[in-house]
Every structure is written in C-alpha cells, then in structure tokens.
Design a protein around this motif. Structure first.
Motif, short mmCIF file in Angstrom:
data_model
loop_
_atom_site.label_atom_id
_atom_site.label_comp_id
_atom_site.label_asym_id
_atom_site.label_seq_id
_atom_site.Cartn_x
_atom_site.Cartn_y
_atom_site.Cartn_z
N UNK A 133 0.74 -21.91 -19.44
CA UNK A 133 0.47 -22.52 -18.13
C UNK A 133 -0.78 -21.95 -17.46
N UNK A 134 -1.78 -21.56 -18.24
CA UNK A 134 -3.02 -21.02 -17.70
C UNK A 134 -4.11 -21.26 -18.73
N UNK A 135 -5.36 -21.03 -18.32
CA UNK A 135 -6.48 -21.12 -19.27
C UNK A 135 -7.24 -19.80 -19.23
N UNK A 136 -8.14 -19.57 -20.17
CA UNK A 136 -8.79 -18.26 -20.28
C UNK A 136 -9.51 -17.80 -19.01
N UNK A 137 -10.17 -18.72 -18.31
CA UNK A 137 -10.90 -18.32 -17.10
C UNK A 137 -9.95 -17.83 -16.02
N UNK A 138 -8.81 -18.50 -15.87
CA UNK A 138 -7.82 -18.07 -14.87
C UNK A 138 -7.23 -16.72 -15.26
N UNK A 139 -6.98 -16.53 -16.55
CA UNK A 139 -6.46 -15.25 -17.03
C UNK A 139 -7.47 -14.14 -16.74
N UNK A 140 -8.73 -14.40 -17.02
CA UNK A 140 -9.78 -13.41 -16.77
C UNK A 140 -9.82 -13.02 -15.29
N UNK A 141 -9.74 -14.00 -14.42
CA UNK A 141 -9.80 -13.73 -12.97
C UNK A 141 -8.68 -12.80 -12.54
N UNK A 142 -7.48 -13.02 -13.04
CA UNK A 142 -6.33 -12.20 -12.64
C UNK A 142 -6.44 -10.77 -13.20
N UNK A 143 -6.89 -10.64 -14.42
CA UNK A 143 -7.02 -9.30 -15.01
C UNK A 143 -8.14 -8.52 -14.32
N UNK A 144 -9.24 -9.17 -14.04
CA UNK A 144 -10.34 -8.49 -13.35
C UNK A 144 -9.92 -8.05 -11.95
N UNK A 145 -9.11 -8.86 -11.26
CA UNK A 145 -8.60 -8.48 -9.95
C UNK A 145 -7.70 -7.26 -10.06
N UNK A 146 -6.87 -7.23 -11.10
CA UNK A 146 -5.97 -6.09 -11.30
C UNK A 146 -6.77 -4.81 -11.52
N UNK A 147 -7.81 -4.88 -12.33
CA UNK A 147 -8.61 -3.69 -12.61
C UNK A 147 -9.40 -3.25 -11.38
N UNK A 148 -9.77 -4.20 -10.54
CA UNK A 148 -10.50 -3.87 -9.31
C UNK A 148 -9.60 -3.16 -8.32
N UNK A 149 -8.38 -3.65 -8.17
CA UNK A 149 -7.45 -3.09 -7.18
C UNK A 149 -6.80 -1.78 -7.64
N UNK A 150 -6.67 -1.61 -8.96
CA UNK A 150 -5.95 -0.45 -9.50
C UNK A 150 -6.80 0.25 -10.55
N UNK A 151 -7.72 1.09 -10.14
CA UNK A 151 -8.53 1.83 -11.11
C UNK A 151 -7.64 2.67 -12.05
N UNK A 152 -8.07 2.78 -13.29
CA UNK A 152 -7.31 3.51 -14.34
C UNK A 152 -6.01 2.83 -14.73
N UNK A 153 -5.82 1.56 -14.31
CA UNK A 153 -4.65 0.80 -14.72
C UNK A 153 -4.62 0.65 -16.24
N UNK A 154 -3.45 0.91 -16.84
CA UNK A 154 -3.27 0.70 -18.28
C UNK A 154 -2.85 -0.75 -18.47
N UNK A 155 -3.62 -1.49 -19.26
CA UNK A 155 -3.36 -2.90 -19.49
C UNK A 155 -3.00 -3.14 -20.96
N UNK A 156 -1.85 -3.72 -21.20
CA UNK A 156 -1.44 -4.13 -22.53
C UNK A 156 -1.26 -5.63 -22.57
N UNK A 157 -1.23 -6.18 -23.78
CA UNK A 157 -1.05 -7.63 -23.91
C UNK A 157 -0.46 -7.97 -25.27
N UNK A 158 0.07 -9.19 -25.39
CA UNK A 158 0.57 -9.74 -26.64
C UNK A 158 -0.39 -10.83 -27.11
N UNK A 159 -0.61 -10.89 -28.41
CA UNK A 159 -1.49 -11.91 -29.01
C UNK A 159 -0.80 -12.49 -30.24
#
Length: 429
Positions: free
Chosen positions: A266-292
């Motif tokens: 229910x999303x596309x790559x650009x929307x995903x990028x926007x949300x991840x970049x916001x997370x990294x901006x708001x929470x420095x040193x955030x550990x990000x994992x994902x499934x592929x």
C-alpha cells in the motif's frame, strides 16, 4: 513432569509459547534440558515460506524420533493452514491451530491428570496474562493479532485471521505486571501493530503507546515491526521518550514501484523514502531494519537493482532477506514461480553482503558513544538501539546479573563476513 517447546518464526509465537508454559508451570511442569527426554512436546510452527514448512516437518519428525513415547502436539500457523498434513505424520498426538492455541495447555493437563481441566477464564487469542519471559531476559507482549491487508504473496491472514486487538486496559495491566517483576525490556508484538484498534473501533496505536509511556519508570519498550504507512510524526515524536528504544523494523519487501504494485503493498518507493528519511531526521542514531523479498515472479534484474540501490541510499542497519516462494491460496500463486532457485539464491547473497556492509557503516557512527544495555542469558549485551556485543573485560561478569541494565560504551566493532558482526563494549563509569 517434563515438557519441551520448539518455537519457530515470529515473536508472536515466542510470546504465546511463554503463555502456554506459564499455565503448565503453575501445575508442576518443568522444561526438559536439551539432552533430557520429555513426556510432552509442543512444536509451535511458522508458515511464512515453503522453507519454514519443511523446517516444521523436520523438527516434528526429529522430536518424535528422539523422544520415543512422548506425546507430540503441533500448534501455530502451519497447524492452522495445513492441519491434515500434520495429522498424517505418524507420532503426532494432536494438532491445534492458532485459534485453539490458548486451550492447548489445558488439553495437555487433561491428558496428564486424566480428567477435564477447566480454565478460570474465557479463552481467546489474548488468553495469555501475567506471562513472564522464559529462557530469555526481554519480554514479548502481544497487543494485536491477525491482518486485514491482502498482500499477494502472504499466507499469514489465512493463518492468523483478520485483525483483532487486545483490550487497552489489559495491555496496561500487563505492562505494570512486567515492570513490577523487574523485566527490563518489553517488546510489543503483533501481526500489524499500527492497525491496533480501541474498543470503539477507532485507531488506537498511538493512544496505547502514550498510555504505556506514562507507566514506564524502569522498563523500556521496543516495537517488533511496523508497516511503512504507520511511520509518521506522531509515532516518531513518541519515540523520543527516554524509555522508548531507538529501533524501527519497517518492511520494504521491494524498492520497485511495479513489484510493490504486484505485491499489493500500500505504498510506493518515494513514499517509503520520505517516511524513512523523516525517521532518521527526528531520531539520530536510530537503528533501522527491514524485510526484503527477492525473486518475486515479475522481478527483473533491473528491478532487483532498484531495490538494492534504495536500501543502500536509505542506510538500513540490517536487512532480513527472503527468497520468494509460492504460497498456496495466495493471489500471487497464479503468477507461477519463473525465476530459478539459483538466481534467487544469488540475489539473497547479494543483499546479505549489502546488509553486512550497511551494518558496518552504521557501527562506525556509534563507536565511542554510550548506551543503556541489557545483559542477555548468552553473555551478550543488547542496547536500546539494538547493538549486540560483549564486554572487553569479561571478569566483570562476576558482578552482573542476567537481565540487568548496564551503561556501556562502544569500543570496537568486529565485522563478520556476510553477516552481522559484534561489538566490544566497555562499562561506562
């Protein structure tokens, strides 16, 4: 009376295993050691891939072979979707799907005691109260089950049913119980955490998090996984709380717009990028994992490379990579499975190598920094942002206890080939 549990798959299963054992432990059961024989064995299965199904069957057959005379019960997602297959394995005594899982310990008690045993509560998918972690130091807390999404590749809605939520006050009571019993970390689990609903049917995940954070004085909370559309400013602002672990696992599955559409995400790559970049901006040193998922039927080499490039650019710290496998009853079953197994394996190994590279890159940003960590049963420490490692001064272990908080400083990172490496910590004084 000795019992063994074999738990496969997600953290929901581990929570539910703890819940089943808590009922039996109160009645005199104890866990058998690895080399001990057991009178009862429970295999709590997963069915996320074909490989998981094969592993389920192998573990069940091995349990039957190495514990002659034991009564072997099978439960979990594979038991929900493929009950007949499991019932036909010689030596399996009973099969209980997810909807019956909470009743399984009472069935075992009935068999052991030779009489009917009635629980003092109505049994449903949240009938696991006052559950303390068994064999691990961090507690899982199930707040939600089932899924209303219709991803084309996924069998989990058939195994777990539609989305249901645990009562708001029951969740808060369980958080209090865990905290009062000295549990340092509580990991919220569910099939789709962000879908959590209040009793009036309204979305309530952020409300629930706010309620939990008001309670926390000692324990900290961690999210097991969260869907991309649920990563927004509301969640990220709550995560700034000092008792909220700076960790997010956000499944991307693919970085290709076309493949995501074919997957019915229910999303596309650009929307995903926007949300991840916001997370990294708001929470420095955030550990990000994902499934592929790689090797989806319509995935070309170009689309695989699109995924790889997006993962690299977003700077995930860890990738969980799965080769696509056809799941019976899913809409993607009609696509067939045209990509050869060797090619899927190549893509998996390619992304696992990238995961190692990304984890090393993330590790370089935390060297010299201090974090709150919990000492695990295996002697390793886990920080709030999911760094794992051991103390440089091992003799200091004599003064530490499993499950306790320790402030550690990242001294060194030791990378490993094609997998996650390990940190060397010093105690922060």
């Amino acid at each position: 009376m000795k019992i063994k549990f074999h738990t496969l798959g997600c953290r929901l299963n581990f929570f539910e295993t703890d819940g089943m054992y808590s009922v039996l432990k109160d009645k005199g059961f104890s866990l058998a050691e690895a080399e001990e024989k057991a009178e009862y064995i429970v295999v709590n299965t997963c069915t996320v891939t074909n490989k998981a199904d094969v592993k389920n069957r192998n573990i069940i057959r091995n349990a039957i072979r190495t514990n002659p005379g034991a009564k072997v019960y099978v439960t979990g997602c594979y038991a929900e979707t493929d009950k007949e297959i499991l019932q036909n394995i010689p030596g399996v005594f009973g099969v209980f799907g997810n909807t019956e899982k909470s009743s399984l310990p009472y069935k075992i008690l009935e068999d052991w005691e030779g009489k009917e045993t009635y629980p003092d509560q109505v049994l449903d998918r949240f009938s696991y109260s006052d559950v303390l972690p068994e064999g691990h130091t961090r507690a899982y807390l199930k707040i939600q089950d089932g899924c209303n999404r219709k991803c084309s590749y996924c069998k989990i809605p058939a195994a777990r049913g539609l989305g249901v939520s645990r009562n708001y006050n029951d969740v808060l009571d369980q958080v209090r119980y865990l905290q009062d019993n000295g549990v340092g970390e509580i990991q919220l689990t569910g099939v789709n955490l962000g879908w959590y609903r209040l009793e009036n049917g309204e979305k309530g995940f952020l409300n629930l998090l706010e309620g939990i954070l008001k309670i926390l004085e000692y324990s900290r909370i961690r999210l097991s996984s969260i869907e991309p559309p649920d990563v927004g400013s509301g969640l990220l602002d709550l995560m700034k709380h000092p008792r909220f672990c700076k960790f997010l696992h956000v499944p991307i599955q693919s970085g290709s717009r076309k493949i995501l559409k074919d997957m019915k995400r229910t999303y596309h790559p650009d929307a995903f990028r926007t949300r991840i970049e916001l997370a990294k901006e708001k929470l420095p040193n955030l550990f990000l994992g994902t499934d592929v998922i790689v090797g989806f039927p319509s995935e070309t080499e170009l689309e695989f490379q699109e995924t790889k490039q997006l993962l690299r650019e977003l700077g995930f710290a860890k990738l969980h990579v799965f080769p696509y496998s056809v799941r019976k009853g899913t809409s993607a079953e009609s696509f067939g499975d045209p990509i050869p197994g060797d090619e899927k394996k190549r893509r998996v190994l390619d992304l696992m190598s990238l995961s190692s590279e990304l984890h090393t890159r993330y590790a370089e940003t935390v060297i010299g920094k201090s974090y709150e960590a919990i000492l695990e049963n295996d002697g390793r420490f886990v920080t709030d942002n999911y760094l794992k490692g051991r103390l440089a001064d091992s003799f200091r272990f004599d003064t530490l206890q499993n499950g306790q908080f320790v402030d550690v400083r990242c001294l060194e990172y030791k990378p490993a080939k094609d997998k996650e490496g390990e940190f060397v910590f010093g105690l922060s004084l």
